[in-house]
Design an enzyme around this catalytic site. Structure first.
Site, PDB file in Angstrom:
ATOM      1  N   GLU A  56      -2.753  -4.314  -2.489  1.00 47.48           N
ATOM      2  CA  GLU A  56      -2.759  -5.231  -1.359  1.00 47.48           C
ATOM      3  C   GLU A  56      -1.368  -5.745  -1.052  1.00 47.48           C
ATOM      4  O   GLU A  56      -0.542  -4.985  -0.598  1.00 47.48           O
ATOM      5  CB  GLU A  56      -3.750  -6.385  -1.552  1.00 47.48           C
ATOM      6  N   THR A 113       0.816  -1.208   0.000  1.00 51.46           N
ATOM      7  CA  THR A 113       0.000   0.000   0.000  1.00 51.46           C
ATOM      8  C   THR A 113       0.855   1.266   0.000  1.00 51.46           C
ATOM      9  O   THR A 113       2.072   1.230   0.114  1.00 51.46           O
ATOM     10  CB  THR A 113      -0.977  -0.029   1.197  1.00 51.46           C
ATOM     11  N   THR A 134      -3.755   1.108  -2.919  1.00 52.81           N
ATOM     12  CA  THR A 134      -3.137  -0.204  -2.721  1.00 52.81           C
ATOM     13  C   THR A 134      -3.402  -1.166  -3.876  1.00 52.81           C
ATOM     14  O   THR A 134      -4.377  -1.013  -4.614  1.00 52.81           O
ATOM     15  CB  THR A 134      -3.684  -0.835  -1.418  1.00 52.81           C
ATOM     16  N   GLY A 149      -0.832  -2.883   5.987  1.00 52.65           N
ATOM     17  CA  GLY A 149      -1.749  -3.956   6.339  1.00 52.65           C
ATOM     18  C   GLY A 149      -2.606  -3.564   7.526  1.00 52.65           C
ATOM     19  O   GLY A 149      -2.943  -2.391   7.707  1.00 52.65           O
TER      20      GLY A 149
END
EC number: 2.3.2.2
Length: 581
Positions: A421, A401, A419, A488
């Protein structure tokens, strides 16, 4: 013990717009990131902070030409997708929080990826109904959701942009065609992920040409990306969601050897950005506002701060283990609620208001009235107008991200977390020169637990829960701080800590983002390895916490709006900078 900014990290010193334009030529970008950590950037008119000097330069150029924060975001994101492809790009999604100076309104845009219409709750389960191993699901087409970033860029520009759309892509197109110097971070991440990147020919040819990973300082060109940007600059986001670019995405996803996905042209054609009300929590006479469902970011940050409202963290100070006991256990309580209740509220009833109800948070905070770490943490029972029972989520959200913070000369403020991921997403590169996300693995791999449904399970058209927490802190109806981070599910802790450091401990934005991390989500206290944070090990252990020293590579970018002007900070753990005029 003293928690000081880390000398081993780097941060760009303050620059004005013209100096920035001169300093951030491609050949100077690496040198810029090696400056000593120190004072915040300062400006009186506008400021932009983002994860790569080349992207910041593009945003600065737009702002210096009279562009709005929305204009600058488009330019920044277009460059980030080229020079920091492992973190964000056209093949991913984003959340945007916007303060409009003209109207005084605060709103959010949801550009999160959606699950394909052919997806089922058992998408990430084997034939026996057991969850797949994480990277068995990630690498390939199965994990790819419908990208939202191009649509979000266009939606923000249509509402709040001032400059002509095609002009916002010129810097990214030039860099893609002429080439840019590979940054140290990109080179290191390619080398560490070489095995996965080489599973697909197009990805391998770009990142590991002739079997050798791209090296720091190498010039990397991406003519396919330049052509994609030309198409979008000429025809808008429709050029991405239909025609040749869309067909290339679908063919790549469905044709991924060994792990094909189910994304279709229909999924791309029906994608929509959604405007949503911001979620706000009062903290220290400020309103901390951010992205609601399908993000858990604002809710969980808000819960942490709401439970700490009655604690005098300012008096305790940043060097006191008691401060971190309170922060750590408030975070654990908030994460318990996150795992039980938070998901895409378009698909599952969610107690959004109840989770941040002051009375509820005051009740939850009673658990903190102890002198030891909590031995047991479970979800609470927030005010809820739906009699539904959810099982606890098991989804795994790994850090990648990027984050962009911008304040323009008109007083508008933008906070956007963007992002694909996991680092390098699905590892699939579309023919258009951009990586595709693996965002679907932010769903729970299990759909039920002992017959009880999990709120964040896969469903067609649904948006996976996120921890992205783009935030605008308001004071007396006007923005006082713009902040966010990658990382995250630890994003929540990074952002909450930075707000506390600024509001409770009086740190300027640079000191606040550089302060060593201590993050607790599920019981174990993560402490940033190689920093003074590890000096809390004995004290936190004595309080009853399990501790773990590890790398915590946030990418915080913060701008404080003060009566004296703008002050910006960029996370020294990454390559970003903050500049302004």
């Amino acid at each position: 013990m003293r928690l000081a900014p880390l000398a081993l990290f780097a941060f760009a010193l303050p620059l004005h717009a013209q100096e920035a334009a001169d300093a951030f030529a491609p050949e100077a970008a690496t040198a810029q990131t090696t400056k000593d950590a120190g004072a915040p950037a300062e400006a009186s008119k506008w400021m932009v902070a983002a994860a790569n000097p080349l992207a910041v330069r593009a945003g600065a150029r737009v702002l210096s030409q009279g562009g709005t924060a929305a204009d600058a975001m488009v330019a920044v994101q277009a460059v980030l997708g080229l020079v920091e492809p492992q973190s964000s790009g056209l093949g991913g999604g984003a959340f945007l929080v916007w303060y409009d100076a003209e109207t005084g309104d605060l709103t959010t845009l949801d550009g999160r990826e959606t699950a394909p219409l052919e997806a089922t709750p058992r998408l990430f389960q084997d034939k026996n109904g057991e969850p797949l191993k994480f990277f068995d699901a990630v690498v390939g087409g199965l994990s790819v959701g419908t990208p939202g970033t191009p649509a979000l860029m266009e939606a923000a520009h249509r509402r709040w942009g001032g400059l002509a759309w095609p002009t916002l892509f010129s810097e990214a197109i030039t860099l893609a065609e002429d080439g840019f110097a590979v940054s140290p971070r990109l080179a290191a991440l390619v080398a560490s992920d070489q095995e996965r990147l080489t599973r697909f020919p197009r990805t391998a040819a770009y990142f590991v040409p002739e079997g050798a990973p791209i090296a720091e300082g190498n010039t990397l060109q991406n003519p396919a990306y330049a052509e994609t940007l030309r198409a979008i600059s000429a025809d808008g986001a429709d050029a991405f969601y239909s025609g040749e670019i869309a067909a290339g995405i679908v063919e790549t996803v469905r044709g991924a050897a060994g792990n094909p996905g189910v994304l279709s042209m229909t999924d791309l054609s029906i994608y929509e950005v959604k405007e949503r009300a911001a979620v706000c929590v009062t903290y220290r006479a400020h309103d901390v506002c951010g992205m609601g469902p399908p993000s858990s970011g604002a809710l969980t940050v808000g819960q942490i701060l709401g439970m700490l409202e009655s604690s005098d963290l300012a008096a305790l100070g940043a060097e006191n283990p008691e401060s971190w006991r309170l922060i750590g256990d408030a975070s654990r309580l908030a994460f318990a609620d996150r795992g039980r209740y938070m998901a895409d509220s378009d698909f599952v009833p969610m107690p959004t208001k109840g989770l941040v109800d002051p009375e509820y948070l005051t009740g939850r905070a009673q658990a903190l009235n102890t002198d030891k770490a909590l031995t047991e943490v479970s979800p609470g029972e927030p005010p809820f107008d739906h009699a539904l029972l959810w099982a606890d989520d098991e989804s795994l959200e790994l850090p990648s991200t990027s984050h962009i913070s911008i304040v323009d000369q008109y007083g508008n403020a933008l906070s956007m977390t963007t992002t694909i991921e996991n680092g390098f997403g699905s590892r699939l590169m579309a023919p258009g020169g951009f990586l595709l996300n693996n965002e679907l693995t932010d769903f729970s791999f299990r759909s039920h637990d002992n017959g009880v449904p999990i709120a964040n399970r896969v469903e067609p058209g649904k948006r996976p829960r996120s921890s992205m927490a783009p935030t605008i802190v308001m004071k007396d109806g006007k923005p006082a701080m713009v902040v966010g981070s990658p990382g995250g599910s630890r994003i929540i802790g990074y952002v909450a800590k930075t707000i506390i450091a600024h509001l409770d401990w009086g740190m300027d934005p640079q000191a606040a983002v550089a302060m060593p991390h201590l993050v607790n989500r599920f019981g174990t206290y993560d402490m940033e390895d190689g920093t003074t944070a590890t000096g809390f090990t004995d004290a936190l252990t004595e309080l009853g916490f399990e501790t773990n020293a590890r790398a915590l590579t946030s990418g915080l970018h913060a701008i404080a709006i003060t009566p004296e002007g703008l002050r910006g900070g960029a996370d020294p753990r990454r390559e970003g900078i903050a500049i302004g005029e």
